[in-house]
Motif scaffolding. Structure first.
Motif, PDB file in Angstrom:
ATOM      1  N   ARG A 249     -75.881 -14.169   0.566  1.00 51.63           N
ATOM      2  CA  ARG A 249     -74.773 -15.105   0.312  1.00 51.63           C
ATOM      3  C   ARG A 249     -73.519 -14.661   1.051  1.00 51.63           C
ATOM      4  O   ARG A 249     -72.802 -15.484   1.616  1.00 51.63           O
TER       5      ARG A 249
ATOM      6  N   ALA B 202     -74.002 -15.382   4.750  1.00 57.22           N
ATOM      7  CA  ALA B 202     -73.880 -16.830   4.979  1.00 57.22           C
ATOM      8  C   ALA B 202     -72.419 -17.266   4.941  1.00 57.22           C
ATOM      9  O   ALA B 202     -71.986 -18.074   5.772  1.00 57.22           O
ATOM     10  N   SER B 203     -71.650 -16.724   4.007  1.00 57.42           N
ATOM     11  CA  SER B 203     -70.236 -17.073   3.909  1.00 57.42           C
ATOM     12  C   SER B 203     -69.477 -16.638   5.160  1.00 57.42           C
ATOM     13  O   SER B 203     -68.682 -17.411   5.713  1.00 57.42           O
TER      14      SER B 203
ATOM     15  N   ARG C 195     -70.765 -16.094   8.139  1.00 56.26           N
ATOM     16  CA  ARG C 195     -71.226 -16.920   9.265  1.00 56.26           C
ATOM     17  C   ARG C 195     -70.604 -18.303   9.225  1.00 56.26           C
ATOM     18  O   ARG C 195     -70.254 -18.863  10.267  1.00 56.26           O
ATOM     19  N   ASN C 196     -70.469 -18.882   8.039  1.00 55.23           N
ATOM     20  CA  ASN C 196     -69.870 -20.207   7.917  1.00 55.23           C
ATOM     21  C   ASN C 196     -68.402 -20.205   8.344  1.00 55.23           C
ATOM     22  O   ASN C 196     -67.918 -21.170   8.928  1.00 55.23           O
ATOM     23  N   ASN C 197     -67.701 -19.122   8.047  1.00 59.12           N
ATOM     24  CA  ASN C 197     -66.279 -19.037   8.358  1.00 59.12           C
ATOM     25  C   ASN C 197     -65.979 -18.522   9.759  1.00 59.12           C
ATOM     26  O   ASN C 197     -64.926 -18.828  10.313  1.00 59.12           O
ATOM     27  N   TYR C 198     -66.897 -17.706  10.320  1.00 60.16           N
ATOM     28  CA  TYR C 198     -66.623 -17.057  11.603  1.00 60.16           C
ATOM     29  C   TYR C 198     -67.813 -17.148  12.556  1.00 60.16           C
ATOM     30  O   TYR C 198     -67.959 -16.317  13.442  1.00 60.16           O
ATOM     31  N   GLY C 199     -68.640 -18.139  12.395  1.00 60.41           N
ATOM     32  CA  GLY C 199     -69.873 -18.262  13.166  1.00 60.41           C
ATOM     33  C   GLY C 199     -69.703 -18.364  14.664  1.00 60.41           C
ATOM     34  O   GLY C 199     -70.631 -18.107  15.417  1.00 60.41           O
TER      35      GLY C 199
END
Length: 92
Positions: free
Chosen positions: A28, A31-32, A34-38
């Motif tokens: 988790r 994933a967080s 990656r979602n914010n700094y992918g």
């Protein structure tokens, strides 16, 4: 204890969470990030057992063997698109 931690991921062997719970928490967090700094290169610092769980479950590498290979400190460069380890290095 660490061998049992990997062999019995759904049982509480030590600490306050099972291996599966630790992996779920770490997934988790990854994933967080990656979602914010992918769109950037991401560096995540953690302890060897959750890194081992994460990398092993994605690559199929044996968990205890990977954990034993990781020295203190060490790092793993991992391509999350292809689930391939790019570099695994012990820093001395």
């Amino acid at each position: 204890n660490i061998r049992e931690f990997f062999k019995k991921p759904d049982e509480l062997i030590f600490g306050s969470e099972t291996a599966d719970q630790a992996l779920d928490r770490f997934r988790r967090a990854v994933a967080s990030v990656r979602n914010n700094y992918g769109d950037r290169t991401i560096v995540i610092v953690a302890h060897g057992s959750v890194i081992t769980l994460f990398v092993s479950r994605l690559t199929g590498l044996p968990e205890f063997s990977l954990w034993k290979e990781l020295g203190l400190p060490s790092y793993v460069v991992f391509d999350l698109q292809s689930n391939i380890i790019v570099v695994k290095e012990n820093v001395s």
